[in-house]
Write a protein that holds these residues in place. Structure first.
Motif, PDB file in Angstrom:
ATOM      1  N   GLU A  20       0.828  -1.203   0.000  1.00 55.32           N
ATOM      2  CA  GLU A  20       0.000   0.000   0.000  1.00 55.32           C
ATOM      3  C   GLU A  20       0.862   1.252   0.000  1.00 55.32           C
ATOM      4  O   GLU A  20       0.564   2.241  -0.670  1.00 55.32           O
ATOM      5  CB  GLU A  20      -0.932  -0.021   1.209  1.00 55.32           C
ATOM      6  CG  GLU A  20      -2.001  -1.104   1.127  1.00 55.32           C
ATOM      7  CD  GLU A  20      -2.775  -1.266   2.424  1.00 55.32           C
ATOM      8  OE1 GLU A  20      -2.530  -0.475   3.366  1.00 55.32           O
ATOM      9  OE2 GLU A  20      -3.616  -2.183   2.503  1.00 55.32           O
ATOM     10  N   ARG A  21       1.961   1.195   0.766  1.00 49.61           N
ATOM     11  CA  ARG A  21       2.884   2.323   0.819  1.00 49.61           C
ATOM     12  C   ARG A  21       3.533   2.545  -0.556  1.00 49.61           C
ATOM     13  O   ARG A  21       3.654   3.673  -1.026  1.00 49.61           O
ATOM     14  CB  ARG A  21       3.953   2.053   1.894  1.00 49.61           C
ATOM     15  CG  ARG A  21       4.733   3.312   2.288  1.00 49.61           C
ATOM     16  CD  ARG A  21       5.434   3.138   3.633  1.00 49.61           C
ATOM     17  NE  ARG A  21       6.510   2.161   3.604  1.00 49.61           N
ATOM     18  CZ  ARG A  21       6.474   0.958   4.187  1.00 49.61           C
ATOM     19  NH1 ARG A  21       5.393   0.580   4.846  1.00 49.61           N
ATOM     20  NH2 ARG A  21       7.506   0.131   4.121  1.00 49.61           N
ATOM     21  N   MET A  22       3.963   1.440  -1.176  1.00 47.53           N
ATOM     22  CA  MET A  22       4.591   1.527  -2.491  1.00 47.53           C
ATOM     23  C   MET A  22       3.607   2.082  -3.520  1.00 47.53           C
ATOM     24  O   MET A  22       3.945   2.965  -4.314  1.00 47.53           O
ATOM     25  CB  MET A  22       5.064   0.135  -2.928  1.00 47.53           C
ATOM     26  CG  MET A  22       5.839   0.120  -4.251  1.00 47.53           C
ATOM     27  SD  MET A  22       4.793  -0.094  -5.699  1.00 47.53           S
ATOM     28  CE  MET A  22       4.279  -1.792  -5.483  1.00 47.53           C
ATOM     29  N   LYS A  28       1.445   8.755  -6.426  1.00 47.90           N
ATOM     30  CA  LYS A  28       1.555  10.178  -6.137  1.00 47.90           C
ATOM     31  C   LYS A  28       2.632  10.842  -6.980  1.00 47.90           C
ATOM     32  O   LYS A  28       2.469  11.969  -7.461  1.00 47.90           O
ATOM     33  CB  LYS A  28       1.853  10.385  -4.643  1.00 47.90           C
ATOM     34  CG  LYS A  28       1.881  11.840  -4.216  1.00 47.90           C
ATOM     35  CD  LYS A  28       2.133  11.954  -2.717  1.00 47.90           C
ATOM     36  CE  LYS A  28       2.167  13.414  -2.271  1.00 47.90           C
ATOM     37  NZ  LYS A  28       2.420  13.532  -0.812  1.00 47.90           N
ATOM     38  N   SER A  29       3.751  10.138  -7.154  1.00 52.55           N
ATOM     39  CA  SER A  29       4.880  10.714  -7.901  1.00 52.55           C
ATOM     40  C   SER A  29       4.849  10.333  -9.384  1.00 52.55           C
ATOM     41  O   SER A  29       5.790  10.645 -10.119  1.00 52.55           O
ATOM     42  CB  SER A  29       6.209  10.233  -7.289  1.00 52.55           C
ATOM     43  OG  SER A  29       6.282  10.568  -5.916  1.00 52.55           O
ATOM     44  N   ASN A  30       3.801   9.626  -9.800  1.00 53.15           N
ATOM     45  CA  ASN A  30       3.662   9.192 -11.191  1.00 53.15           C
ATOM     46  C   ASN A  30       4.886   8.393 -11.664  1.00 53.15           C
ATOM     47  O   ASN A  30       5.411   8.616 -12.756  1.00 53.15           O
ATOM     48  CB  ASN A  30       3.440  10.405 -12.107  1.00 53.15           C
ATOM     49  CG  ASN A  30       2.987   9.992 -13.509  1.00 53.15           C
ATOM     50  OD1 ASN A  30       2.357   8.946 -13.674  1.00 53.15           O
ATOM     51  ND2 ASN A  30       3.333  10.800 -14.495  1.00 53.15           N
ATOM     52  N   ARG A 373      14.282   6.179 -10.227  1.00 56.34           N
ATOM     53  CA  ARG A 373      13.574   6.599  -9.013  1.00 56.34           C
ATOM     54  C   ARG A 373      12.642   5.493  -8.515  1.00 56.34           C
ATOM     55  O   ARG A 373      12.568   5.218  -7.317  1.00 56.34           O
ATOM     56  CB  ARG A 373      12.785   7.878  -9.316  1.00 56.34           C
ATOM     57  CG  ARG A 373      11.825   8.332  -8.217  1.00 56.34           C
ATOM     58  CD  ARG A 373      12.550   8.785  -6.974  1.00 56.34           C
ATOM     59  NE  ARG A 373      11.608   9.243  -5.965  1.00 56.34           N
ATOM     60  CZ  ARG A 373      11.786   9.110  -4.668  1.00 56.34           C
ATOM     61  NH1 ARG A 373      12.875   8.515  -4.207  1.00 56.34           N
ATOM     62  NH2 ARG A 373      10.893   9.559  -3.815  1.00 56.34           N
ATOM     63  N   LEU A 374      11.966   4.829  -9.437  1.00 60.69           N
ATOM     64  CA  LEU A 374      11.067   3.735  -9.071  1.00 60.69           C
ATOM     65  C   LEU A 374      11.848   2.595  -8.435  1.00 60.69           C
ATOM     66  O   LEU A 374      11.433   2.026  -7.419  1.00 60.69           O
ATOM     67  CB  LEU A 374      10.308   3.239 -10.301  1.00 60.69           C
ATOM     68  CG  LEU A 374       9.403   2.010 -10.092  1.00 60.69           C
ATOM     69  CD1 LEU A 374       8.308   2.325  -9.074  1.00 60.69           C
ATOM     70  CD2 LEU A 374       8.798   1.569 -11.419  1.00 60.69           C
ATOM     71  N   ARG A 375      12.987   2.292  -9.011  1.00 61.52           N
ATOM     72  CA  ARG A 375      13.810   1.212  -8.455  1.00 61.52           C
ATOM     73  C   ARG A 375      14.259   1.563  -7.035  1.00 61.52           C
ATOM     74  O   ARG A 375      14.237   0.698  -6.138  1.00 61.52           O
ATOM     75  CB  ARG A 375      15.024   0.967  -9.364  1.00 61.52           C
ATOM     76  CG  ARG A 375      15.865  -0.226  -8.983  1.00 61.52           C
ATOM     77  CD  ARG A 375      15.119  -1.533  -9.188  1.00 61.52           C
ATOM     78  NE  ARG A 375      15.059  -1.920 -10.588  1.00 61.52           N
ATOM     79  CZ  ARG A 375      14.329  -2.934 -11.025  1.00 61.52           C
ATOM     80  NH1 ARG A 375      13.576  -3.628 -10.165  1.00 61.52           N
ATOM     81  NH2 ARG A 375      14.308  -3.253 -12.296  1.00 61.52           N
ATOM     82  N   ASP A 376      14.630   2.793  -6.823  1.00 63.64           N
ATOM     83  CA  ASP A 376      15.047   3.216  -5.476  1.00 63.64           C
ATOM     84  C   ASP A 376      13.904   3.093  -4.474  1.00 63.64           C
ATOM     85  O   ASP A 376      14.104   2.643  -3.336  1.00 63.64           O
ATOM     86  CB  ASP A 376      15.553   4.662  -5.519  1.00 63.64           C
ATOM     87  CG  ASP A 376      16.871   4.800  -6.275  1.00 63.64           C
ATOM     88  OD1 ASP A 376      17.552   3.762  -6.450  1.00 63.64           O
ATOM     89  OD2 ASP A 376      17.202   5.925  -6.700  1.00 63.64           O
TER      90      ASP A 376
END
Length: 424
Positions: A20-22, A28-30, A373-376
């Protein structure tokens, strides 16, 4: 972006909160578009069997992807005049590839889940191998037609010294069935037309006066006929060569020329028929959606849309046999490939997270500009699943004994990439 990440993490309460957090952060950050990827309750078997199956599925994954790309390549070749329409012809169970992937449902009829995982894997491997075998046979036949056609087409281009004359000469250009006379064909450079007209009668004895005429011309010169007695042919050829007039080794054979024309037309027709059997209205070049049922292509919701169903069948049968086969088997191979991906996620999740089976698979479509960014974000959210691996990913310079990450992608969560850029 046509790249997807198929990932999984344990399905306990703590990790569901992580999901849920992910989801919240990525939305939110698209960073990506996310959807759940549903995998049924498969039979686990023994740990040893899972370890062996993991390796086999990795090879099958690569093999299936390679076959899919070969089929796409051939669809492009067969649709050479409509290559811009290739993508819209790449369907899986009657829908576009992204829709099939994001709404994936396990095919219970084709791959029953009550059987052992190895049996499912073997069924998938057998199916893809059979498609490869059939593809080799059909592509060999198509390439044979294409190669023969290209060989004949090459004869229709080039200069008058080398090209075929089947479409140039006519019966009335020659003296035929004469015991004494023969008509030769001579290629004369453009700069030598005047010289030819002035000297051809005197190149040897026994040349029929005023027997020359130009029957064809290209950028380099013209093709002239000349009639003479058979017994002076060799002398005439030698003298002509001295004056840069080249005699073509050609003897008029009406049956042979007719056969060559018919063969060219037949091969061109055969090649075209692999794409379209007959000309249809442009509307039918793009098929409505259809689905595979018992190996046959049938319209989606045929009963509620008779006109759409009729249109689908018309479209399918307006396509040539090879294109039809390629489209049907592309769908079969793609569906099998995604089932292999699902199997891999299941097996790796059980090996990684243990029993009882409890994990959640998720399909992510990264935003092209936000991959790193997604990977991080994923590494931060799920680093508790494998602290050592997460640490090495966050700091690539770390030297951690016993952890080999250099030859493969490894993350704290189960991860497999699905690249739908099949036309590249």
């Amino acid at each position: 972006m046509s790249e997807f990440w198929l990932i999984s993490a344990p399905g306990d309460k703590t990790n569901l909160q992580a999901w849920e957090r992910m989801n919240a952060v990525t939305s939110k950050s698209n960073l990506s578009s996310n959807s759940k990827f549903h995998i049924p309750d498969l039979k686990v078997g023994t740990l040893d069997a899972l370890v062996g199956l993991s390796d086999e599925l990795g090879k099958l994954d690569s093999f299936a992807e390679s076959i899919i790309k070969k089929i796409v390549q051939y669809i492009g070749e067969v649709m050479e005049d409509s290559k811009d329409k290739v993508q819209e012809n790449l369907l899986a169970n009657g829908v576009d590839l992204i829709s099939y992937l994001t709404r994936f449902e396990w095919d219970m009829a084709k791959y029953p889940i009550k059987q052992p995982l190895k049996n499912i894997s073997e069924a998938l491997a057998k199916q893809v191998t059979q498609i490869e075998t059939d593809l080799k046979t059909r592509s060999a036949a198509y390439n044979n037609i294409k190669g023969n056609l290209q060989s004949l087409e090459k004869k229709t281009v080039g200069n008058l010294l080398t090209r075929t004359l089947a479409d140039i000469v006519h019966k009335e250009d020659f003296v035929l069935n004469s015991e004494y006379l023969i008509t030769l064909l001579v290629v004369v450079p453009k700069s030598s037309y005047v010289q030819w007209q002035r000297t051809y009668e005197s190149l040897s004895d026994m040349v029929v006066p005023r027997s020359t005429k130009m029957i064809a011309e290209d950028a380099e010169g013209g093709l002239f006929t000349v009639t003479l007695f058979r017994k002076v042919v060799d002398d005439f050829k030698a003298k002509a060569r001295e004056n840069r007039f080249m005699v073509r080794e050609f003897y008029f054979d009406e049956k042979e020329l007719k056969y060559e024309k018919e063969e060219l037309m037949k091969l061109a027709s055969d090649k075209k028929q692999q794409y379209l059997v007959a000309q249809r209205p442009p509307l039918l070049l793009v098929c409505p959606k259809y689905s595979l049922r018992n190996g046959l292509m049938v319209p989606v919701d045929f009963s509620s849309s008779r006109s759409e169903g009729t249109m689908t069948l018309l479209c399918l049968y307006s396509q040539g046999p090879l294109l039809r086969w390629l489209k049907v088997n592309f769908s079969e191979a793609f569906v099998a490939w995604i089932h292999v991906k699902a199997l891999r996620v299941f097996v790796e999740s059980v090996l990684r997270y243990g029993l009882p089976v409890n994990f959640q698979a998720m399909l992510l479509q990264p935003n092209k500009k936000s991959v790193k960014r997604l990977r991080d974000v994923l590494n931060v959210v799920f680093k508790h699943l494998d602290e050592v691996a997460a640490a090495s990913i966050m700091d690539p310079g770390m030297d951690i004994p016993g952890l080999q990450l250099s030859n493969q992608e490894y993350y704290p969560y189960v991860y497999f990439k699905i690249d739908l850029s099949l036309l590249d």
